[in-house]
Design a protein around this motif. Structure first.
Motif, PDB file in Angstrom:
ATOM      1  N   PHE A   1      73.071 111.104  25.628  1.00 29.57           N
ATOM      2  CA  PHE A   1      72.332 112.099  24.841  1.00 29.57           C
ATOM      3  C   PHE A   1      72.324 111.608  23.394  1.00 29.57           C
ATOM      4  O   PHE A   1      73.376 111.564  22.763  1.00 29.57           O
TER       5      PHE A   1
ATOM      6  N   VAL B   1      67.895 118.953  24.966  1.00 30.40           N
ATOM      7  CA  VAL B   1      67.999 119.002  23.502  1.00 30.40           C
ATOM      8  C   VAL B   1      67.328 117.777  22.884  1.00 30.40           C
ATOM      9  O   VAL B   1      67.116 116.765  23.575  1.00 30.40           O
TER      10      VAL B   1
ATOM     11  N   VAL C   1      75.079 107.414  33.521  1.00 32.79           N
ATOM     12  CA  VAL C   1      74.083 108.442  33.213  1.00 32.79           C
ATOM     13  C   VAL C   1      73.583 108.143  31.804  1.00 32.79           C
ATOM     14  O   VAL C   1      74.279 107.524  31.014  1.00 32.79           O
ATOM     15  N   PRO C   2      72.365 108.598  31.465  1.00 32.30           N
ATOM     16  CA  PRO C   2      71.860 108.279  30.127  1.00 32.30           C
ATOM     17  C   PRO C   2      72.630 109.012  29.036  1.00 32.30           C
ATOM     18  O   PRO C   2      73.117 110.125  29.249  1.00 32.30           O
TER      19      PRO C   2
ATOM     20  N   GLY D   1      69.767 125.317  28.381  1.00 33.39           N
ATOM     21  CA  GLY D   1      69.678 124.066  29.141  1.00 33.39           C
ATOM     22  C   GLY D   1      70.006 122.850  28.306  1.00 33.39           C
ATOM     23  O   GLY D   1      70.431 122.947  27.155  1.00 33.39           O
ATOM     24  N   ALA D   2      69.793 121.680  28.908  1.00 32.38           N
ATOM     25  CA  ALA D   2      70.286 120.417  28.347  1.00 32.38           C
ATOM     26  C   ALA D   2      69.207 119.563  27.696  1.00 32.38           C
ATOM     27  O   ALA D   2      69.491 118.470  27.231  1.00 32.38           O
TER      28      ALA D   2
ATOM     29  N   ARG E   1      83.244 107.123  36.329  1.00 37.92           N
ATOM     30  CA  ARG E   1      82.254 108.129  35.899  1.00 37.92           C
ATOM     31  C   ARG E   1      80.932 107.388  35.844  1.00 37.92           C
ATOM     32  O   ARG E   1      80.715 106.571  34.948  1.00 37.92           O
ATOM     33  N   LEU E   2      80.049 107.672  36.814  1.00 40.15           N
ATOM     34  CA  LEU E   2      78.924 106.758  37.027  1.00 40.15           C
ATOM     35  C   LEU E   2      77.803 106.902  36.005  1.00 40.15           C
ATOM     36  O   LEU E   2      77.602 107.959  35.429  1.00 40.15           O
TER      37      LEU E   2
ATOM     38  N   THR F   1      71.880 112.704  20.541  1.00 38.73           N
ATOM     39  CA  THR F   1      71.746 113.923  19.726  1.00 38.73           C
ATOM     40  C   THR F   1      71.897 113.647  18.234  1.00 38.73           C
ATOM     41  O   THR F   1      71.447 114.448  17.425  1.00 38.73           O
TER      42      THR F   1
END
Lengths: 74, 556
Positions: B411, B430, B408-409, B427-428, B405-406, B413
């Motif tokens: 979140f 957040v 990615v930043p 949307g994302a 699973r390459l 949250t």
């Protein structure tokens, strides 16, 4: 209702940022359930798991469809 | 072995402390000039901070090592002024294909959306990345890069750290207000401070080879489970710059690393994989094992751990170097605010909190990939192969196939720096999310959101008509520029226009900003210097922004 063959994993209350996460959550839990078992114990666990899930699904036409797909190329 | 790359030798210079014997005190010392330490030193020096960067070697990484640099890393490297060099030299790709035995079972696209400046991933030998970073570091007047300077002793204190450094001329001492430890998986700093790492060692070995050959493999990542040319194991292929291909062969724990590294043995494996008589040459061969582990905390008083020194993951997912560069992006703006007296020292605790969370996400995902790729029990192997068999025809099973699973930043949250939403947004984007890119026009020139954000706090105010902003509102926006830390208000508008009072205007020419940020007339986003969302609202309120800015800079 026909057998669902699109990705369908989720957990109530969870928001997912990556599409692969719910499937990976399930897969990890599945493998973890077998941790420390012998091959024979794992086979028994798998059988019990199928019976539990089959009863939950209930609709025998759906189960027949799944059994037919599972049987292919075995 | 053949050579497509000439390794530079950087000159050792006698440090000033050795000339006059006087111990100097520096605001920041970084230990380790790999990609992560270089990124930290450049980030700080670009903002005018005086940084000493110590490295025990005098050249760049040997072999391709890191290979994959993800979109988010490229966006950070853009702000360090080396992104364009890396993308120009590297091989950009978005598609990964997964094969089981003879057949393709699954492929993914890292970036199915249009209108992003950077690709999902590039493949680039690590030595090029380091060379470009060193070139950049040497352009910066406040960055003192010292090769063949090895830290041998360390004395942490309440207000700084004293270091003893060994050089070809002998030992010297220097003091630092803050120390950034970027000295890798076997961190000397971590060992000198007797700090532990906790986690899991994986009992497997992988052979890696950099192979020079003329081939027509597409610009994609190819992964094989149980291929005919390497039965029972997995193989991973990446095309890199200069026709150098990087191939990783899983060997299993029983393999003898010395035996496996012999050129005739490696050559036979590659020959079987290629299946023909084409010419190729080996450039670098290595055998590795790996672990997934991290330190409990990444901050220890005045010492800040980044990259592999703080956390390690399995290589499936390219989450090592990529997460290390994201560590520095998270850390450096916080350290700058603390050095400038614009934020409390406790802001640095949020570096550890946020990046520990990211490290846990990286460890979780790379551990899951490893467990799928190298099943630990017969039942686990049966489930793996059943998933692969179903994946050829059924979408649900394709989603379970995990060949990595390459990167990615994360979140962020849960961060204390966020202000929670008080309105509904789709949307994302957040609070805690890293910004999605969008094409813009700025001063009549085409550009990208991520090229015009970052480095300082910004508020993006979306309005349908920039020229309709009234004078009172414009004055309030300008006053935020005098806040501590300063906050720049930028107007984002679907139309080209001029805002009163000299506010910058980003024209959302393709409408992607409105789409990705669910922006309506009056929507405001507060953006951190590392391009993460800190808060968002449906209307502009200067007082509310000041409160959120204070929180985002560590005044809880």
């Amino acid at each position: 209702m026909p057998l669902k063959l699109e990705a369908n994993f989720f957990e109530p209350g969870q928001r997912y940022w990556r599409a692969y996460t719910p499937g990976d959550d399930f897969y990890e839990a599945l493998i973890e359930t077998h941790r420390g078992l012998s091959d024979e114990q794992s086979a028994l666990l798998n059988a019990k798991l199928i019976l539990l899930l089959a009863n939950h699904i209930g609709d025998i036409s759906v189960l027949r469809e799944a059994m037919a797909i599972a049987r292919q190329d075995v | 072995m053949a050579g497509t790359y000439t390794y530079p030798r950087y000159a050792y210079l006698t440090p000033p402390e050795r000339h006059d014997g006087a111990a100097r005190r520096h605001p920041v010392v970084v230990v380790g000039a790999g990609p992560v330490g270089l990124a930290a030193a450049i980030d700080l020096a670009q903002a005018g901070v005086a940084v000493v960067l110590l490295d025990d070697d005098d050249t760049v990484s040997f072999g391709s090592r890191g290979v994959c640099y993800a979109k988010r890393t490229l966006e950070i490297l853009d702000r360090l002024a080396v992104g364009a060099d890396c993308v120009a030299k590297g091989v950009s790709w978005n598609v990964g294909r997964t094969f089981f035995r003879e057949h393709e079972v699954y492929h993914f696209n890292l970036l199915p959306q249009p209108d992003h400046q950077r690709p999902g991933m590039i493949n680039l030998q690590q030595y090029y990345l380091e060379e470009y970073l060193i070139k950049r570091a040497r352009q910066l007047p406040t960055l003192d890069l010292r090769f063949r300077n090895k830290v041998v002793a360390l004395q942490p204190g309440d207000d700084g750290v004293r270091l003893q450094v060994s050089t070809p001329d002998g030992l010297y001492t220097l003091a630092a207000d803050w120390l950034i430890a970027a000295d890798g998986a076997r961190s000397t700093i971590r060992q000198l401070m007797n700090l532990e790492m906790e986690g899991q060692v994986f009992l497997d070995r992988f052979l890696i080879a950099d192979v020079v050959m003329k081939a027509d493999f597409p610009r994609e990542r190819w992964f094989w489970f149980d291929p005919p040319f390497h039965r029972g194991q997995s193989v991973l292929l990446h095309r890199q710059a200069d026709n150098v291909y990087r191939i990783d062969f899983q060997l299993g724990w029983q393999a003898d690393p010395e035996e496996e590294k012999k050129p005739e043995k490696v050559t036979a494996r590659i020959r079987a994989m290629l299946g023909d008589e084409r010419e190729f040459a080996l450039e670098w061969v290595s055998v590795y094992t790996f672990q997934c582990r991290r330190m409990k905390q990444f901050r220890h008083g005045r010492v800040l751990f980044v990259g592999d020194a703080a956390h390690q993951v399995s290589p499936f997912g390219a989450r090592g170097a990529n997460s290390g560069i994201q560590d520095t992006d998270n850390l450096c703006w916080k350290l700058r605010l603390v050095l400038d007296g614009q934020a409390p020292d406790s802001l640095l605790d949020t570096y550890s909190d946020e990046r520990v969370l990211a490290a846990d996400e990286n460890i979780l995902n790379s551990t899951r990939s490893t467990d799928f790729i190298t099943p630990k029990s017969p039942v686990s192997l049966t489930f793996r192969n059943a998933t692969l068999a179903l994946a050829r025809e059924h979408a649900f099973a394709r989603a379970l196939v995990n060949s990595g699973r390459l990167s990615v930043p994360a979140f962020l949250t849960e961060s204390r720096l966020n202000t929670a939403d008080s309105a509904d947004f789709a949307g994302a984007m957040v609070p805690g999310a890293a910004l999605d890119d969008a094409p813009l026009r700025v001063n009549g020139a085409d550009g990208w959101l991520l090229d015009h954000t970052g480095g300082h706090f910004q508020a993006l105010l979306y309005v349908l008509d920039a020229s309709a902003l009234d004078a009172a509102q414009t004055a309030e926006c300008k006053q935020l520029g005098e806040a501590t830390p300063p906050l720049e208000v930028v107007v984002v508008s679907p139309k080209n226009g001029i805002a009163a009072g000299g506010l910058r205007v980003f024209a959302d020419c393709a409408g992607r900003y409105a789409e990705r940020y669910d922006a309506r007339d009056g929507t405001v986003y507060l953006i951190r210097p590392d391009q993460h969302v800190a808060g968002r609202w449906r209307s502009f309120d200067a007082n509310r922004l000041r409160t959120a800015l204070a929180r985002a800079s560590g005044h809880f």
